[in-house]
Design an enzyme around this catalytic site. Structure first.
Site, PDB file in Angstrom:
ATOM      1  N   ARG A 136      11.145 -23.694  -8.743  1.00  0.00           N
ATOM      2  CA  ARG A 136      12.022 -23.787  -7.577  1.00  0.00           C
ATOM      3  C   ARG A 136      12.133 -22.435  -6.875  1.00  0.00           C
ATOM      4  O   ARG A 136      12.147 -22.360  -5.647  1.00  0.00           O
ATOM      5  CB  ARG A 136      13.400 -24.270  -8.003  1.00  0.00           C
ATOM      6  CG  ARG A 136      13.444 -25.718  -8.454  1.00  0.00           C
ATOM      7  CD  ARG A 136      14.824 -26.093  -8.948  1.00  0.00           C
ATOM      8  NE  ARG A 136      14.891 -27.482  -9.393  1.00  0.00           N
ATOM      9  CZ  ARG A 136      15.952 -28.036  -9.959  1.00  0.00           C
ATOM     10  NH1 ARG A 136      17.060 -27.308 -10.155  1.00  0.00           N
ATOM     11  NH2 ARG A 136      15.927 -29.304 -10.334  1.00  0.00           N
ATOM     12  N   ALA A 164       4.555 -41.564  -4.782  1.00  0.00           N
ATOM     13  CA  ALA A 164       3.374 -42.340  -4.398  1.00  0.00           C
ATOM     14  C   ALA A 164       3.130 -42.268  -2.898  1.00  0.00           C
ATOM     15  O   ALA A 164       1.990 -42.154  -2.435  1.00  0.00           O
ATOM     16  CB  ALA A 164       3.543 -43.799  -4.840  1.00  0.00           C
ATOM     17  N   THR A 198      17.130 -40.523  -6.173  1.00  0.00           N
ATOM     18  CA  THR A 198      17.467 -39.379  -7.021  1.00  0.00           C
ATOM     19  C   THR A 198      18.894 -38.905  -6.751  1.00  0.00           C
ATOM     20  O   THR A 198      19.633 -38.557  -7.679  1.00  0.00           O
ATOM     21  CB  THR A 198      16.475 -38.227  -6.789  1.00  0.00           C
ATOM     22  OG1 THR A 198      15.152 -38.680  -7.102  1.00  0.00           O
ATOM     23  CG2 THR A 198      16.808 -37.038  -7.652  1.00  0.00           C
ATOM     24  N   GLU A 219       0.824  -1.204   0.000  1.00  0.00           N
ATOM     25  CA  GLU A 219       0.000   0.000   0.000  1.00  0.00           C
ATOM     26  C   GLU A 219       0.864   1.262   0.000  1.00  0.00           C
ATOM     27  O   GLU A 219       0.561   2.250  -0.679  1.00  0.00           O
ATOM     28  CB  GLU A 219      -0.919   0.026   1.222  1.00  0.00           C
ATOM     29  CG  GLU A 219      -1.819  -1.193   1.349  1.00  0.00           C
ATOM     30  CD  GLU A 219      -1.196  -2.261   2.231  1.00  0.00           C
ATOM     31  OE1 GLU A 219      -1.934  -2.817   3.055  1.00  0.00           O
ATOM     32  OE2 GLU A 219       0.011  -2.532   2.109  1.00  0.00           O
ATOM     33  N   LEU A 232       8.722 -42.346  -3.856  1.00  0.00           N
ATOM     34  CA  LEU A 232       8.466 -41.303  -2.869  1.00  0.00           C
ATOM     35  C   LEU A 232       7.240 -40.476  -3.255  1.00  0.00           C
ATOM     36  O   LEU A 232       6.472 -40.048  -2.386  1.00  0.00           O
ATOM     37  CB  LEU A 232       9.695 -40.404  -2.721  1.00  0.00           C
ATOM     38  CG  LEU A 232       9.626 -39.305  -1.644  1.00  0.00           C
ATOM     39  CD1 LEU A 232       9.223 -39.874  -0.297  1.00  0.00           C
ATOM     40  CD2 LEU A 232      10.958 -38.573  -1.549  1.00  0.00           C
TER      41      LEU A 232
END
Length: 583
Positions: free
Chosen positions: A207, A318, A219, A84, A316
């Site tokens: 990201r 799932a 991973t 504002e 992971l």
């Protein structure tokens, strides 16, 4: 001057407002213009995504009496100049007699009045009104299709905050890239690169909007990622690795914490020597008694995280979906086919055996990114409010047979559950009276309920819709038909539907349980227990994933049970028979 605003001192629903010093000023702007300015406030508020956490994305647009933008501002990050203030400073003298549109109520928590003071001395909407300003709230004072669309834009820009407030876990997005045949890597595990350069740039942007990125041990071992936001602006999210056994490499890019921290979460007691090695590199290790997605997300909720991006493998993913912590999905589909019976897919086993169990996305968007197609949508709808299962007092008012000190909870959902016959989807036909007094057989309560959205509407299409629903081969199909027609042709829905839908459901349930003695006996046998419809997605009829649903189906069944067990049952039996014939 106008104002749109919202406060986050409590878990109150997100609203949008405007305020004016003169009623004539409001007449200078059409509803379309006003809605456009509110959407613009939401649009510029989105510029701060990833920087304001755990605070909201906040934008302000100052419009002159002539309908042009005089100034804009958005909250860049927590602790910076309020939107504002920026907008008023940018507008300068043009702010006199102008309109200020905000995507939410001005924050005024803990005595911080600086944002509101830019427009008028006071605290949020109540103070603005006390100063003689007219304040209109989207969804309350301003109700129309165009304002509802503007309101949705305000909800979307702060979806992470809403989800976090209602689910008590950070807003979680599952992102993956897959080939046209649904593979995220070859059979050998090679995955670079499935998606295009343009898609990878979009991932960097995702990201940059997140507080943290989560991956699993597979991973780390397979890809050795950096998980940076190289093209996503100045914000770099923290990296989180979930590994139950800590079977991780001693050298990995994620162990380099010179630019951004890494946290490894694991099972208590796993590889103490490796934990010490990680600690020596500056990597934080957090142990859990039971390592699962919900426990981890609840922990990071406690640490103040707002939005988390899951870039994990199928196993992971799932697990996170099953634990109910994934709220939105971004799937980049590349025009490639690699085949392979053993090639991994983006989501592993979820235990589903029928297509009717598939999880449907809502607010689905399609966007071409380079040669790829980006498909996104919500796994859980954006909640407007913070609904709860009936309180102890409410439950006692519905059914006095329940003990407030020792009451058990009976959950029911699908028809194969022990109490699945309680579901409105159970295959129990009912005979209900039509408007002319004749009786019609409906395949299930859900068939009857969905069809009655269109009762009494003169348009022949409404009658055709009722017939199609009545002929649906399953309650699931009837539900899909009814919901689809309600979305596509809202003009066919009876005008009083929202006010009568609970009564429609109750009449059908009463008929069902009165028609089948074994169902009535089963319902009576639950005396003293709270009944909760355990649908994780239906926040009106169901109990939600974590009890955040209104559970109206359970409420109605407890009310019906109370009637069956009470003294009024004998006298009311004839009344119920007049509304329904036993089969």
């Amino acid at each position: 001057m106008f104002l749109s605003a919202k406060t986050f001192c409590s878990a109150s629903p997100i609203l949008c407002c405007k305020a004016t010093t003169t009623t004539s000023a409001a007449n200078n702007h059409s509803h379309a213009q006003e809605a456009a300015f509110i959407r613009r406030a939401a649009e510029i508020a989105d510029k701060s995504a990833g920087f304001t956490s755990p605070h909201p994305n906040f934008g302000c647009v100052i419009a002159s009496p002539s309908g042009t933008v005089a100034g804009e501002g958005y909250l860049y990050a927590q602790g910076t100049k309020p939107a504002e203030v920026q907008a008023v400073e940018a507008a300068g003298e043009f702010s006199r007699g102008a309109t200020a549109y905000l995507n939410m109520e001005p924050g005024d928590c803990h005595g911080d009045h600086s944002a509101v003071s830019a427009l008028v001395q006071g605290n949020a909407v109540r103070s603005l009104r006390s100063q003689g300003l007219q304040v209109d709230v989207l969804g309350e004072d301003l109700q129309s299709k165009i304002f509802e669309e503007a309101r949705q834009s305000c909800l979307l820009v702060n979806a992470p905050l809403i989800y976090r407030a209602t689910s008590r876990v950070p807003f979680s997005v599952l992102k993956y890239a897959m080939t046209l045949d649904g593979k995220i890597a070859t059979s050998s595990g090679h995955a670079a690169w499935i998606s295009s350069r343009e898609s990878r740039i979009r991932v960097f942007e995702l990201r940059g909007r997140s507080d943290a990125i989560i991956v699993g041990g597979n991973t780390v071992r397979r890809d050795d990622p950096r998980l940076t936001a190289r093209h996503g602006g100045g914000h770099t999210p923290l990296r989180i690795v979930m590994s139950q056994t800590l079977d991780l490499p001693e050298e990995a890019n994620l162990w380099n914490v010179s630019d951004v921290p890494t946290i490894v979460v694991t099972q208590r007691g796993a590889r103490r020597s490796f934990q010490k090695l990680l600690a020596s590199k500056g990597v934080e290790v957090v142990e859990f008694d039971i390592l699962n997605a919900r426990e981890v997300m609840e922990y990071f909720h406690g640490r103040g995280y707002l939005a988390v991006l899951w870039e994990c493998g199928g196993t992971l993913a799932a697990s996170a979906i099953s634990d109910g912590v994934i709220h939105k999905v971004f799937a980049f589909v590349a025009p490639k086919i690699i085949g392979g019976k053993n090639a991994p897919s983006p989501v592993a086993e979820l235990g589903m055996v029928e297509m009717s169990q598939a999880l449907d996305l809502s607010d689905v968007r399609y966007e071409q990114v380079g040669p790829d197609m980006l498909i996104s949508g919500f796994l859980q709808p954006i909640p407007d409010l913070l609904p709860v299962i009936p309180s102890e007092c409410e439950t006692l008012a519905i059914d006095p047979t329940i003990s407030p000190y020792d009451s058990s909870i009976i959950f029911f959902y699908k028809t194969w559950d022990p109490f699945g016959a309680f579901s409105n989807f159970s295959p129990h036909p009912i005979k209900m009276p039509d408007s002319d007094g004749t009786y019609t057989t409906w395949p299930s309560v859900e068939h009857y309920y969905q069809a009655h959205k269109f009762v009494g509407v003169s348009d022949p299409a409404a009658r055709d819709c009722m017939e199609m629903i009545k002929s649906a081969k399953s309650p699931e199909e009837a539900a899909k038909m009814g919901r689809l027609m309600q979305r596509q042709r809202p003009d066919l829905v009876r005008s009083d539907w929202e006010g009568v839908k609970v009564d429609v459901m109750y009449k059908a349930l009463s008929c069902k349980f009165s028609s089948y003695p074994h169902l009535e006996t089963m319902l009576r046998s639950t005396a003293g227990s709270v009944l909760v419809e355990a649908s994780p997605h239906d926040l009106f009829w169901g109990g939600g994933r974590e009890g955040e649903g209104l559970n109206y189906l359970g409420r109605l069944l407890m009310r019906l049970r109370s009637e069956f067990l009470g003294e009024s049952y004998v006298s009311s039996e004839s009344d119920s028979q007049s509304d329904c014939l036993a089969l």
